[in-house]
Scaffold this motif. Structure first.
Motif, short mmCIF file in Angstrom:
data_model
loop_
_atom_site.label_atom_id
_atom_site.label_comp_id
_atom_site.label_asym_id
_atom_site.label_seq_id
_atom_site.Cartn_x
_atom_site.Cartn_y
_atom_site.Cartn_z
N HIS A 1 0.89 8.73 -14.04
CA HIS A 1 1.02 9.39 -12.76
C HIS A 1 1.17 8.37 -11.63
CE1 HIS A 1 0.04 13.09 -14.77
NE2 HIS A 1 -1.10 12.60 -15.19
N ALA A 2 1.31 7.10 -11.96
CA ALA A 2 1.38 6.06 -10.94
C ALA A 2 2.62 6.23 -10.08
CB ALA A 2 1.40 4.68 -11.61
N THR A 3 2.50 5.78 -8.84
CA THR A 3 3.65 5.81 -7.96
C THR A 3 4.63 4.71 -8.35
OG1 THR A 3 2.68 4.24 -6.39
CG2 THR A 3 2.12 6.57 -6.10
N GLU A 4 5.82 4.78 -7.78
CA GLU A 4 6.80 3.74 -8.07
C GLU A 4 6.28 2.38 -7.61
OE1 GLU A 4 11.56 3.00 -7.45
OE2 GLU A 4 10.41 3.81 -5.77
N LEU A 5 5.60 2.35 -6.47
CA LEU A 5 5.04 1.09 -5.99
C LEU A 5 4.01 0.54 -6.96
CD1 LEU A 5 4.64 -1.11 -3.89
CD2 LEU A 5 3.12 0.43 -2.63
N ASP A 6 3.14 1.41 -7.49
CA ASP A 6 2.16 0.96 -8.49
C ASP A 6 2.86 0.35 -9.70
OD1 ASP A 6 0.02 1.86 -6.99
OD2 ASP A 6 0.07 3.86 -7.87
N ARG A 7 3.91 1.01 -10.14
CA ARG A 7 4.63 0.53 -11.33
C ARG A 7 5.26 -0.82 -11.07
NH1 ARG A 7 9.34 -0.18 -12.65
NH2 ARG A 7 10.19 0.90 -10.86
N LEU A 8 5.88 -0.99 -9.90
CA LEU A 8 6.52 -2.27 -9.57
C LEU A 8 5.49 -3.39 -9.47
CD1 LEU A 8 9.12 -1.00 -6.94
CD2 LEU A 8 9.63 -1.93 -9.21
N LEU A 9 4.34 -3.08 -8.88
CA LEU A 9 3.28 -4.09 -8.81
C LEU A 9 2.82 -4.49 -10.20
CD1 LEU A 9 1.14 -2.70 -5.87
CD2 LEU A 9 2.06 -5.01 -5.99
N ALA A 10 2.59 -3.49 -11.06
CA ALA A 10 2.14 -3.79 -12.42
C ALA A 10 3.18 -4.58 -13.18
CB ALA A 10 1.81 -2.49 -13.15
N GLU A 11 4.46 -4.21 -13.02
CA GLU A 11 5.54 -4.92 -13.72
C GLU A 11 5.61 -6.38 -13.27
OE1 GLU A 11 8.77 -5.50 -16.26
OE2 GLU A 11 7.27 -3.92 -16.12
#
Length: 551
Positions: free
Chosen positions: A404-414
């Motif tokens: 359910h992460a936001t796109e920003l969360d995903r980019l940070l994690a990546e």
């Protein structure tokens, strides 16, 4: 679950060619290889099935780095969550009366450390208890043994562990107050029956998977561990940390068989896909279409290597189920509608693989080159993707990135994963793309600065660190307009600037930065320790590190 690109496992596949002469053997050398491999797999499975007590003494060696066990770190972490009020699945404890009684005792505990634990849990709880648990499971998998629960270098911690910064000290204090060492010694024998049942399941999974792939899990530096903790219930958690693969399971082993097989196939295939990522260059257009599928996890939507890897694993799972006809077509339609559009051509390729002779490590390039990616892109354009399922099944494999992460969360994690594997170019590209969509976010600017350090661009790194610390929130005054400021990013940026000044023999400027890091409201404890060390002594780079760059 997704492949943690680019923290590549770096393992080696077996399948080394035998330099044997066919005229002497009167058998084709590749056929001979396949026969020897199958015999080795069968023999390993036969030995593993004998005298379980003897197996435990040398399990990791005999099983090629594959083991099943209970973990005192996971036990202690789950005890802390028990005391804090996590809604655990008590139905899994029917055969562990002492563990069930302990959970009741922990819920009633009083004490300074216990109250501090409960407040910490409350302050860091997420809306989803499953996602809350996921962070603590990651912590338990990387923490050292009790009572200290030592963590790796703070700058190398997984992003989800950084979100519960300070838990190590909270858990250490609670461990002492609750006398968990004595409780573990008393309860550990109750884990063994569950562990043994999982060992039988894992032996079967390894035998079947290796035989299909025609591979032996040669793992001189890699490991695959199944940790049994009944209180996680149906919440299956899978992680890979470089060469270490781990899955935490609870409940009935038969209900976790699919999750364990999926995790083990990642262990066997992740490195193979990453090593041949050049075969996937310029073929990612299919993901531009499949990425719109509502059910496709966010971590696959712009990572074509991870997407292909997941599709390959799903394809192997379908072939292992021996589906054909209408059931196979129904399963393929489901994967198409969920966005995994490469499963269908990979299943077709695997049917050819099954009739061939080389191991998967040799056959994989043919498997990929046999796919018409342009045709698959056009086919995907005609698929009506299924709607999202907000309430996924309970036994879904949960990784550190929330679905359910936001796109920003995903980019940070990546970007953070790419930094962890020292892939400066990939991390730079990720953070630059993220900043184009989310300008002035201090976490992204900090990530790009670290990526610049890894890439050897010290001047750009210093410029970005200075931009991060210029945010008003560096003294607790709020965030920049149009962006987001993060105390952790700001504090660490001050620390890095201090190190840069130390390496340039500018000690006074370095001290100013270290003191500024200590003044950041909400700075993580690890950054404060690094700043205090910088004040005590000028920073020295690790042996072999280039001068003028922080580590």
């Amino acid at each position: 679950m997704h492949i943690r690109k680019p923290a590549a496992p770096g393992g080696r596949n077996s399948g080394e060619r035998f330099g044997l002469r066919a005229p002497i053997l009167r058998i084709h050398p590749i056929r001979f290889f396949a026969w020897v491999l199958s015999a080795a797999i069968f023999l390993g499975a036969f030995i593993a099935a004998q005298s379980p007590d003897a197996q435990e003494q040398t399990a990791s060696q005999r099983n090629f780095g594959i083991s099943v066990q209970a973990s005192p770190q996971i036990f202690a972490t789950m005890c802390a969550l028990d005391a804090a009020g996590l809604d655990a699945d008590e139905s899994t404890l029917s055969e562990m009366p002492a563990r069930l009684a302990l959970r009741g005792d922990l819920l009633k505990m009083q004490g300074t450390a216990t109250e501090a634990l409960r407040q910490f849990y409350k302050d860091h709880a997420l809306e989803s208890q499953t996602e809350t648990l996921s962070r603590y499971i990651t912590f338990a998998l990387i923490a050292g043994p009790p009572p200290a629960f030592e963590l790796p270098d703070p700058e190398q911690l997984p992003p989800d562990v950084l979100t519960i910064d300070g838990f190590q000290k909270v858990l250490e204090d609670f461990y002492q107050e609750a006398h968990l060492d004595l409780r573990w010694a008393k309860i550990e024998p109750e884990y063994e029956p569950a562990v043994e049942r999982y060992r039988a399941l894992v032996r079967n999974t390894v035998t079947v998977s290796n035989a299909y792939l025609r591979e032996i899990s040669k793992t001189d530096t890699r490991s695959f561990t199944v940790y049994v903790e009944p209180l996680v219930g149906a919440r299956t958690n899978f992680r890979n940390f470089g060469n270490r693969y781990a899955i935490v399971v609870g409940g009935d082993p038969s209900a976790r068989a699919k999750a364990i097989q999926h995790a083990y196939l990642h262990f066997m295939l992740d490195g193979l896909v990453l090593r041949h990522r050049n075969l996937l260059d310029r073929k990612s257009a299919v993901l531009n279409v499949a990425g719109a599928a509502p059910r496709l996890p966010i971590e696959y939507r712009d990572d074509f290597v991870a997407f292909t890897d997941e599709c390959l694993i799903k394809a192997v799972e379908l072939r292992l189920r021996r589906l054909s006809g209408a059931p196979l077509e129904a399963a393929l339609q489901d994967t198409d509608q969920s966005g995994y559009v490469l499963v269908r051509p990979l299943v077709a390729g695997l049917q050819k693989f099954e009739k061939a002779e080389p191991a998967m490590s040799y056959y994989f390039p043919d498997l990929i080159t046999g796919i018409d990616f342009d045709a698959e892109r056009k086919r995907a354009q005609g698929i009506k993707f299924a709607a999202a399922q907000p309430n996924a099944e309970a036994d879904e494999i949960h990784g550190p990135v929330s679905r359910h992460a936001t796109e920003l969360d995903r980019l940070l994690a990546e970007g953070n994963r790419e930094i962890a594997s020292k892939d400066g170019a990939a991390a730079t590209a990720t953070f630059e793309a993220a900043l184009a969509k989310y300008p002035n976010d201090s976490r992204l600017e900090y990530g790009l600065a670290i990526a610049s350090v890894i890439s050897g661009n010290g001047d750009r790194a210093q410029e970005l660190f200075e931009k991060v610390v210029s945010a008003p929130a560096s003294t607790g005054q709020g965030a920049k307009e149009g962006g987001s400021s993060d105390p952790s990013a700001i504090a660490w940026s001050h620390v890095y600037l201090g190190r840069i000044h130390d390496l340039s023999d500018e000690r006074d400027l370095a001290l100013n930065e270290y003191r500024a890091a200590l003044a950041v409201n909400g700075a993580p404890e690890a950054a404060r320790v690094a700043a205090q060390n910088g004040i005590a002594a000028a920073y020295q780079p690790p042996a072999g590190a280039a001068k003028k760059e922080p580590e």
